[in-house]
Design a protein around this motif. Structure first.
Motif, PDB file in Angstrom:
ATOM      1  N   THR A   1       0.822  -1.209   0.000  1.00  0.00           N
ATOM      2  CA  THR A   1       0.000   0.000   0.000  1.00  0.00           C
ATOM      3  C   THR A   1       0.853   1.254   0.000  1.00  0.00           C
ATOM      4  N   ASP A   2       1.924   1.285   0.841  1.00  0.00           N
ATOM      5  CA  ASP A   2       2.821   2.439   0.875  1.00  0.00           C
ATOM      6  C   ASP A   2       3.540   2.606  -0.446  1.00  0.00           C
ATOM      7  N   LEU A   3       3.972   1.508  -1.034  1.00  0.00           N
ATOM      8  CA  LEU A   3       4.700   1.593  -2.309  1.00  0.00           C
ATOM      9  C   LEU A   3       3.799   2.118  -3.421  1.00  0.00           C
ATOM     10  N   LEU A   4       2.502   1.762  -3.385  1.00  0.00           N
ATOM     11  CA  LEU A   4       1.593   2.228  -4.433  1.00  0.00           C
ATOM     12  C   LEU A   4       1.306   3.718  -4.323  1.00  0.00           C
ATOM     13  N   THR A   5       1.495   4.258  -3.144  1.00  0.00           N
ATOM     14  CA  THR A   5       1.228   5.699  -2.947  1.00  0.00           C
ATOM     15  C   THR A   5       2.507   6.522  -2.869  1.00  0.00           C
ATOM     16  N   SER A   6       3.622   5.890  -3.172  1.00  0.00           N
ATOM     17  CA  SER A   6       4.914   6.618  -3.125  1.00  0.00           C
ATOM     18  C   SER A   6       5.835   6.031  -4.159  1.00  0.00           C
ATOM     19  N   ASN A   7       7.011   6.657  -4.262  1.00  0.00           N
ATOM     20  CA  ASN A   7       8.014   6.161  -5.203  1.00  0.00           C
ATOM     21  C   ASN A   7       9.185   5.523  -4.475  1.00  0.00           C
ATOM     22  N   GLU A   8       8.946   5.013  -3.298  1.00  0.00           N
ATOM     23  CA  GLU A   8      10.012   4.392  -2.523  1.00  0.00           C
ATOM     24  C   GLU A   8      10.442   3.076  -3.163  1.00  0.00           C
ATOM     25  N   SER A   9      11.656   2.667  -2.770  1.00  0.00           N
ATOM     26  CA  SER A   9      12.172   1.380  -3.226  1.00  0.00           C
ATOM     27  C   SER A   9      11.571   0.283  -2.365  1.00  0.00           C
ATOM     28  N   ILE A  10      11.487  -0.904  -2.952  1.00  0.00           N
ATOM     29  CA  ILE A  10      10.880  -2.028  -2.228  1.00  0.00           C
ATOM     30  C   ILE A  10      11.785  -2.532  -1.120  1.00  0.00           C
ATOM     31  N   SER A  11      13.074  -2.149  -1.153  1.00  0.00           N
ATOM     32  CA  SER A  11      14.000  -2.691  -0.171  1.00  0.00           C
ATOM     33  C   SER A  11      13.621  -2.292   1.249  1.00  0.00           C
ATOM     34  N   ALA A  12      12.995  -1.121   1.410  1.00  0.00           N
ATOM     35  CA  ALA A  12      12.605  -0.685   2.746  1.00  0.00           C
ATOM     36  C   ALA A  12      11.369  -1.396   3.241  1.00  0.00           C
ATOM     37  N   HIS A  13      10.681  -2.102   2.381  1.00  0.00           N
ATOM     38  CA  HIS A  13       9.421  -2.754   2.754  1.00  0.00           C
ATOM     39  C   HIS A  13       9.520  -4.285   2.739  1.00  0.00           C
ATOM     40  N   VAL A  14      10.522  -4.841   2.121  1.00  0.00           N
ATOM     41  CA  VAL A  14      10.684  -6.290   2.056  1.00  0.00           C
ATOM     42  C   VAL A  14      11.237  -6.790   3.378  1.00  0.00           C
ATOM     43  N   VAL A  15      10.681  -7.857   3.894  1.00  0.00           N
ATOM     44  CA  VAL A  15      11.127  -8.425   5.161  1.00  0.00           C
ATOM     45  C   VAL A  15      11.554  -9.868   4.943  1.00  0.00           C
ATOM     46  N   ARG A  16      12.540 -10.286   5.734  1.00  0.00           N
ATOM     47  CA  ARG A  16      13.003 -11.662   5.657  1.00  0.00           C
ATOM     48  C   ARG A  16      12.089 -12.547   6.500  1.00  0.00           C
ATOM     49  N   THR A  17      11.820 -13.744   6.005  1.00  0.00           N
ATOM     50  CA  THR A  17      10.961 -14.698   6.719  1.00  0.00           C
ATOM     51  C   THR A  17      11.793 -15.747   7.422  1.00  0.00           C
ATOM     52  N   GLN A  18      11.131 -16.626   8.135  1.00  0.00           N
ATOM     53  CA  GLN A  18      11.813 -17.701   8.835  1.00  0.00           C
ATOM     54  C   GLN A  18      12.307 -18.782   7.900  1.00  0.00           C
TER      55      GLN A  18
END
Length: 732
Positions: free
Chosen positions: A584-601
């Motif tokens: 949702t944040d990425l669709l409303t901004s031009n940020e890179s996905i790296s700040a929103h991608v999280v590592r899983t177990q």
């Protein structure tokens, strides 16, 4: 632990699929097309197995009904009687002849069967056995006539006649709730049937005698009248017949006086003509012969004397000359004898001719006289013939009436004798015995009928419900109803650990099934498995989020870096540490996905969560920003798996499919209706996406058909729940 699973998964290949089987478009047909197939035993077994508890329940109900019917049905007993039917024979005896008459009929047996089944016989049996007075048989209600009617109906209703296919034996039975009554009535029917036959024969003979008596009296009157008419006409016309001629022949002219006279005159005329012909012949012959025979007879003595003198003359000629007086004396005597012989011959011939001429003339005169008399009688006979036409008509009428009268008398005598010495054509071979056991109810038969009926009804009900429940259930349904390739079937089993635990175990049934789907994806396009794949379904809770996670985890175990994007902006399935970052944040901004991608177990697996719930997801997805996010994700990860909202009802999945380029449709077996799945396929195809195939989840399909014989499959996403994927914040 995760690294160890990833290393195991790098080279894990549980199944091998032919390349041509997963060639893009090789199994795709227009949605809704239904190819024609023959009898599919696998589909039949699948339906029965799916509704097995229903089938077993209806089967049990059928068996229970059969047992209940056996317990509630009144015991019935059957008694049998065997009859022999022979063509009736009648012996007719008189003083001159002995004749045996045999009645034969092709439908004799059918007639006897019909008589046995008649209501008249049933009423006679009821009367003979006094069944109307038996309260146990007809009850106590009503008057005597009503009870007799009920008794007759019960006798007729319980009687069953078996017509023979060949031979002359008829078997019939009577059914009753009392074994003694069954035998009693069966024997009563046999006895009454024989008595009825004898009475019918007697009544038929009596009726025939009465009828013949009437006909004889009528014919006698006609005969007397015709004889009177004949005599009256003969007297009026003067016709006298000396005889009636041979029996059966028509009277002729010779039977009248004129006819007899004419016959006699004709015979006399013929004899006179013969005498005249003979006399004329004798006279003509005498004229030609000159009376030589009679003359020879009358001159025989003279000729002998002449012969003696000639002999003496010849003897003396040797000694004397002809001029000798003795010789001349002998010659003179011989000449005298010649004169006497000639004179005698002439006299005899004249007398004979006169006699024959007289006889000839007398015969001719008699012939002419008779001929005249015959000519006179001819006219009389011809006149009589004209007057005899009416006479002959009357005579024929008399003869006809006399013949009819004689035939009726003869038939009357025959019927009188035949009616008294005739025998019954029916005999009892085996009388009914009291049955020792009931024939009804037949417990085994009722149970068998209940079992068969319950089984058939259960299977029919199962197929009816299966038809009414028009859902996608099997691989064949995916191919035939949707026209798409089936990438795999995810099994369903209750009572196992949760989905994450099953996916953690590469040897579990669910992991094996998703490994098969992953293998199928490798051949879904010419370039192999798609780099970005959208996973969606027609309706919520069909297992699309579970399938997206399973595919992402399978790619990760094989050493590939995988990004799982939760693009369901309405009901996200994956939860991170924080809900403030995500798609949702990425669709409303031009940020890179790296700040929103999280590592899983899970090793090699990252998550791009949904983020805050947006009030207008369709508007956000229609901007085209998601395409840029997806391109950036492809640059940093080997595989991108997108969890999409359902395809029906909202436009989110359509936008996402257009951006992803490849999509996989998840269908829940036995829940998703065919028209819903078809609509989802059409909506995805309308976006221009390459639909790689359909994955069937929560399937109860027999595992042995697809290689999972050693497993009983677990349940996949039976209810909606959040899957916690975050182990740490991913580096930028």
């Amino acid at each position: 632990m995760n690294n160890e699973l990833a290393r195991q998964g790098d080279g894990y290949r549980p199944y091998s699929y032919p390349l041509a089987h997963f060639t893009p478009g090789s199994e795709q047909r227009p949605a809704g097309s239904t190819p024609q197939h023959g009898l599919d035993f696998a589909a039949i077994f699948r339906v029965i197995n799916e509704w097995k508890w229903l089938v077993l329940g209806v089967l049990a109900a059928g068996i229970a009904l059969g047992l209940l019917a056996s317990l509630l049905t009144t015991k019935m007993y059957r008694a049998w009687v065997t009859l022999e039917v022979n063509p009736p024979t009648v012996e007719i005896l008189d003083e001159k002849s002995r004749e045996v008459s045999t009645q034969t009929s092709w439908d004799l047996m059918a007639t006897q069967v019909g008589l046995l089944s008649s209501r008249t016989l049933a009423q006679r049996v009821a009367e003979d056995l006094n069944l109307a007075a038996d309260r146990n048989f007809v009850g106590a209600d009503g008057d005597a006539s009503a009870r007799l009617e009920r008794a007759t109906s019960r006798v007729a209703g319980g009687l069953k006649v078996v017509a023979p296919e060949e031979g002359q034996l008829i078997r019939f039975s009577y059914v009753s709730d009392s074994p003694e009554m069954a035998a009693k009535i069966a024997n009563g029917v046999a006895d009454g049937f024989i008595k009825n036959g004898l009475e019918r024969r007697f009544e038929a003979s009596a009726y025939a005698r009465t009828f013949l008596q009437q006909q004889i009296a009528k014919t006698r009157a006609q005969l007397e009248k015709s004889e009177r008419d004949l005599v009256t006409y003969a007297q009026a016309e003067g016709i006298i017949n000396t005889s009636s001629g041979a029996p059966g022949t028509q009277p002729t002219d010779a039977n009248s006086l004129q006819g007899e006279s004419l016959v006699a005159l004709n015979q006399a005329l013929a004899e006179a003509t013969a005498r005249r012909v003979m006399a004329e012949g004798a006279y003509r012959q005498a004229q030609l012969a000159g009376g030589s025979s009679e003359a020879n007879a009358s001159t025989q003595a003279l000729r002998q004397s002449k012969a003696t003198l000639e002999a003496e003359y010849q003897d003396k000629r040797t000694l004397m000359k002809p001029e000798h007086p003795d010789m001349l004396s002998l010659r003179s005597r011989i000449d005298e004898l010649d004169r006497q012989i000639a004179k005698e011959r002439s006299t005899t011939a004249s007398a004979q001719a006169t006699t024959l001429l007289g006889a000839y003339r007398a015969a001719q005169s008699a012939e002419n006289n008779l001929r005249a008399q015959v000519a006179g009688l001819k006219g009389s006979v011809l006149n009589l013939r004209g007057r005899s036409i009416r006479y002959n008509i009357l005579q024929r009428e008399v003869d006809t009436n006399r013949g009819l009268y004689d035939a009726l008398l003869q038939r009357y005598k025959a019927i009188g004798v035949g009616g008294s010495v005739g025998t019954s054509p029916v005999m009892i071979v085996d009388r009914a015995e009291v049955p020792g056991a009931p024939y009804k109810p037949n417990v085994m038969l009722n149970l068998l009928l209940g079992t068969v009926g319950g089984l058939v009804a259960g299977i029919a009900l199962a197929f009816m419900l299966d038809v009414l429940n028009d859902t996608i259930k099997t691989r064949e349904d995916v191919r035939n109803k949707l026209g798409q390739a089936c990438l795999g079937v995810i099994p369903k089993e209750r009572g196992k650990e949760d989905l994450l635990a099953q996916l953690e175990d590469p040897a579990s049934a669910v992991s094996e099934a998703y490994s098969a789907v992953l293998a199928a994806l490798r051949f879904s396009a010419e370039t192999g498995a798609p780099k970005a794949l959208l996973v969606t379904s027609a309706n919520p809770n069909e297992g699309k989020s579970s399938s997206a996670l399973a595919l992402a985890q399978s790619y990760a175990r094989r050493g590939e870096t995988v990004l799982l994007i939760d693009a369901d902006l309405r009901r996200p399935a994956f939860k991170g540490v924080s809900t403030s970052h995500g798609v949702t944040d990425l669709l409303t901004s031009n940020e890179s996905i790296s700040a929103h991608v999280v590592r899983t177990q899970h090793s090699n697996l990252w998550l791009l969560p949904c983020g805050p719930i947006a009030p207008n997801p369709a508007d956000l997805l229609s901007t085209g920003r998601f395409a840029e996010i997806l391109e950036e994700a492809k640059e940093h990860f080997d595989r991108v798996v997108i969890d999409s909202p359902p395809a029906l009802g909202i436009a989110d999945a359509t936008f996402l499919a257009a951006f992803a380029g490849h999509a996989m449709l998840v269908v829940e077996s036995g829940r998703t209706r065919t028209n819903q799945a078809r609509e989802a396929v059409e909506r995805l195809l309308s976006s221009g996406v390459h639909l790689v195939g359909v994955t069937l989840t929560k399937s109860a399909e027999g595992a042995s058909r697809y290689g999972y014989a050693s497993y009983r499959y677990g349940q996949v996403e039976d209810k909606r729940k959040e899957i916690i994927m975050i182990s740490e914040q991913a580096d930028a």
